[in-house]
Design a protein around this motif. Structure first.
Motif, PDB file in Angstrom:
ATOM      1  N   UNK A 403       0.810  -1.145  -0.059  1.00  0.00           N
ATOM      2  CA  UNK A 403      -0.082  -0.132  -0.096  1.00  0.00           C
ATOM      3  C   UNK A 403       0.925   1.197  -0.072  1.00  0.00           C
ATOM      4  N   UNK A 404       0.482   2.287  -0.771  1.00  0.00           N
ATOM      5  CA  UNK A 404       1.208   3.533  -0.581  1.00  0.00           C
ATOM      6  C   UNK A 404       0.620   4.659   0.315  1.00  0.00           C
ATOM      7  N   UNK A 405       1.689   4.775   1.369  1.00  0.00           N
ATOM      8  CA  UNK A 405       1.279   5.647   2.300  1.00  0.00           C
ATOM      9  C   UNK A 405       2.404   6.834   2.252  1.00  0.00           C
ATOM     10  N   UNK A 406       1.733   8.098   2.204  1.00  0.00           N
ATOM     11  CA  UNK A 406       2.935   9.131   2.148  1.00  0.00           C
ATOM     12  C   UNK A 406       3.810   9.066   3.442  1.00  0.00           C
ATOM     13  N   UNK A 407       4.960   9.340   3.108  1.00  0.00           N
ATOM     14  CA  UNK A 407       6.346   9.558   3.997  1.00  0.00           C
ATOM     15  C   UNK A 407       7.040   8.122   4.267  1.00  0.00           C
ATOM     16  N   UNK A 408       6.083   7.099   3.887  1.00  0.00           N
ATOM     17  CA  UNK A 408       6.680   5.702   4.092  1.00  0.00           C
ATOM     18  C   UNK A 408       7.629   5.167   3.195  1.00  0.00           C
ATOM     19  N   UNK A 411       5.038   0.030   2.726  1.00  0.00           N
ATOM     20  CA  UNK A 411       4.068  -0.553   3.786  1.00  0.00           C
ATOM     21  C   UNK A 411       3.364  -1.663   2.889  1.00  0.00           C
ATOM     22  N   UNK A 412       2.738  -2.733   3.914  1.00  0.00           N
ATOM     23  CA  UNK A 412       2.053  -3.847   3.254  1.00  0.00           C
ATOM     24  C   UNK A 412       0.922  -4.042   4.382  1.00  0.00           C
ATOM     25  N   UNK A 413      -0.124  -4.298   3.643  1.00  0.00           N
ATOM     26  CA  UNK A 413      -1.236  -4.908   4.280  1.00  0.00           C
ATOM     27  C   UNK A 413      -1.715  -6.385   4.298  1.00  0.00           C
ATOM     28  N   UNK A 414      -2.185  -6.954   5.168  1.00  0.00           N
ATOM     29  CA  UNK A 414      -2.563  -8.353   4.871  1.00  0.00           C
ATOM     30  C   UNK A 414      -3.843  -8.606   5.702  1.00  0.00           C
ATOM     31  N   UNK A 415      -4.752  -9.077   5.203  1.00  0.00           N
ATOM     32  CA  UNK A 415      -6.181  -9.488   5.788  1.00  0.00           C
ATOM     33  C   UNK A 415      -6.266 -11.066   5.625  1.00  0.00           C
ATOM     34  N   UNK A 454      -6.547   1.306   9.586  1.00  0.00           N
ATOM     35  CA  UNK A 454      -5.225   0.992   9.680  1.00  0.00           C
ATOM     36  C   UNK A 454      -4.315   1.945   8.832  1.00  0.00           C
ATOM     37  N   UNK A 455      -4.419   2.265   7.844  1.00  0.00           N
ATOM     38  CA  UNK A 455      -3.872   3.124   7.004  1.00  0.00           C
ATOM     39  C   UNK A 455      -3.798   4.594   7.834  1.00  0.00           C
ATOM     40  N   UNK A 456      -4.811   5.039   8.257  1.00  0.00           N
ATOM     41  CA  UNK A 456      -4.989   6.167   8.886  1.00  0.00           C
ATOM     42  C   UNK A 456      -3.912   6.463  10.142  1.00  0.00           C
ATOM     43  N   UNK A 457      -3.884   4.878  10.725  1.00  0.00           N
ATOM     44  CA  UNK A 457      -3.036   4.978  12.036  1.00  0.00           C
ATOM     45  C   UNK A 457      -1.656   5.220  11.575  1.00  0.00           C
ATOM     46  N   UNK A 458      -1.232   4.479  10.411  1.00  0.00           N
ATOM     47  CA  UNK A 458       0.287   4.858   9.950  1.00  0.00           C
ATOM     48  C   UNK A 458       0.371   6.189   9.628  1.00  0.00           C
TER      49      UNK A 458
END
Length: 477
Positions: A403-408, A411-415, A454-458
């Motif tokens: 996943x693309x998160x500004x500043x990182x 990042x990787x998401x797994x469900x 979760x993305x918002x938390x990061x």
């Protein structure tokens, strides 16, 4: 996340605490009767023989007589439980009194079946549990001929703790540790001191290295050398701890022996790298605990959840990696490049337990953080394979993508859904690399948690991180 019963994280957490509380202390010449018991006359002979040698090695005199009490296993268990509860620190109370009491109960029950002798610092007394002698003799395969020497070195070890306690108040020394990491570092000083002195004592009296090592194994209730976590505890307290004390003496002389008690190390990293302690090397350590506490308020929460924030470091990371099957070389590299780390976890214990956690690890540079991330992927894949191999378990990967998160940097998401028999648990994990920080949030059965949250938390972590870095710069001016 595991089987029907407790989730893996909770079991590992409890195991870690049990091992952490197993702490840091143990410890004989002539004499045991044919029934493998020990009496006051025998103990007095051991104390009389060991005392002058310990005083000569350390250069310190006992201020008072060595106090001891011979008692039964059950009597010791009760005394030990009360002592442990009386020494509960503020940061240990976060999970709740009931869980803390249960942890103490389990730990005390386990340890009371192991110890032959134990110095309780607050009580200023060595407790000798004679009905443990024969079971331990059999467990460690100690012959009748070897038993007197084994009992001697075990009790002498506790006598060293009694001496250190008279000078440095070990109960207070441990209690003042601000977090798990500091307590482990201070415990390594106590364990290293005992290992340093009793090794010289054993050499002086021609007690074999094998018996000396078994006495140390007994001190951390180590059944054998196959347990990687127990091995790492042994290494921390007695190998690295002794080397740490030796480094102080090599640089500043035997008169500096007690300096680590008067000015204790703040992290296990210093135990593994004594030059950083001795030369007061100032590393650019980021406040992971501060960041975790700032962000943890945004984590999802359920009524009845118990939370705890834990600061950890070198030895915890190394031990956990080795326990997951990572090579000693790779685990040591990662651990040696960890500057600081902290995690916040909330647990709701029920038939369908819920867990949410946030971990932040500060590495020396981004390359190490990336290598750690790759190792964690290997561990995660191994766990998935194990779950898939279970007959009553179905693991379904819903999503596993970058996943693309500004500043990182990444990042990787797994469900994933884990179905055990008829019950299904949902696990959501997000990991990211922010500068030289490795960040991970794991969540089990947190229905209200979405990937968007979760993305918002990061994103929040990045925002708080940038603000803390600015504050660091302003403080440095």
């Amino acid at each position: 996340m595991t089987e029907k019963k407790k989730p893996q994280l909770l079991k590992a957490f409890i195991k870690y605490l049990l091992i952490l509380t197993l702490g840091i202390t143990i410890s004989g010449c002539k004499i045991v009767d044919a029934k493998n018991s020990i009496d006051k006359k025998t103990v007095d002979e051991i104390v009389s023989k060991a005392k002058p040698i310990i005083e000569e090695i350390t250069g310190r005199k006992y201020k008072t007589d060595v106090e001891y009490n011979i008692l039964s296993r059950n009597e010791f268990e009760n005394i030990q439980s009360k002592d442990m509860l009386n020494n509960t620190r503020e940061w240990q109370k976060e999970l709740g009194e009931d869980i803390r009491k249960r942890q103490v109960e389990l730990s005390s029950q386990f340890r009371s079946q192991f110890y032959i002798a134990r110095h309780l610092h607050g009580k200023k007394t060595i407790y000798i549990i004679q009905n443990n002698i024969n079971p331990i003799k059999e467990l460690y395969e100690i012959s009748d001929k070897e038993l007197p020497d084994f009992l001697f070195i075990v009790i002498a070890h506790e006598m060293l703790h009694a001496l250190d306690n008279q000078y440095y108040d070990l109960a207070k020394f441990l209690y003042e540790g601000k977090n798990v990491e500091e307590v482990e570092a201070r415990g390594s000083v106590i364990g290293g001191s005992a290992a340093f002195v009793t090794r010289k004592l054993a050499e002086r009296l021609n007690i074999s290295d094998e018996l000396y090592k078994k006495s140390l194994m007994l001190d951390i209730c180590m059944k054998n050398e196959d347990d990687p976590i127990a091995n790492e505890a042994y290494n921390r307290y007695y190998v690295k701890g002794e080397q740490f004390m030796q480094a102080i003496i090599d640089k500043n002389g035997m008169e500096a022996y007690g300096s680590a008690f008067l000015s204790p190390p703040h992290s296990t990293r210093e135990i593994y790298n004594p030059a950083e302690y001795l030369d007061q090397i100032d590393l650019p350590v980021f406040d992971c605990e501060g960041l975790v506490k700032k962000v943890s308020v945004a984590l999802p929460n359920k009524e009845g959840m118990r939370s705890q924030t834990t600061v950890f470091g070198t030895t915890t990371i190394k031990g956990s990696l080795i326990n997951e099957g990572i090579s000693e070389e790779d685990a040591a590299f990662i651990a040696d490049n960890c500057l600081s780390a902290a995690s916040h976890s909330s647990i709701l214990q029920s038939i369908d337990p819920s867990i949410t956690s946030l971990t932040v690890i500060n590495f020396k540079n981004r390359d190490v953080a990336l290598k750690y991330s790759e190792i964690m992927k290997v561990i995660d894949q191994s766990k998935d394979d194990q779950q898939k191999a279970r007959l009553n378990t179905t693991l379904t990967i819903i999503k596993d993508e970058e996943v693309n998160i500004k500043g990182y940097h990444s990042a990787k998401l797994k469900i994933a859904d884990l179905k055990v028999d008829t019950k299904t648990m949902r696990k959501i994990v997000i990991n990211g690399i922010l500068d030289n920080l490795y960040i991970s949030s794991e969540n089990l059965n947190m229905e209200e948690l979405t990937e968007e949250k979760l993305v918002e938390i990061l994103k929040l972590i990045n925002s708080e991180y940038q603000e803390m870095k600015k504050e660091e710069k302003r403080a440095a001016l």
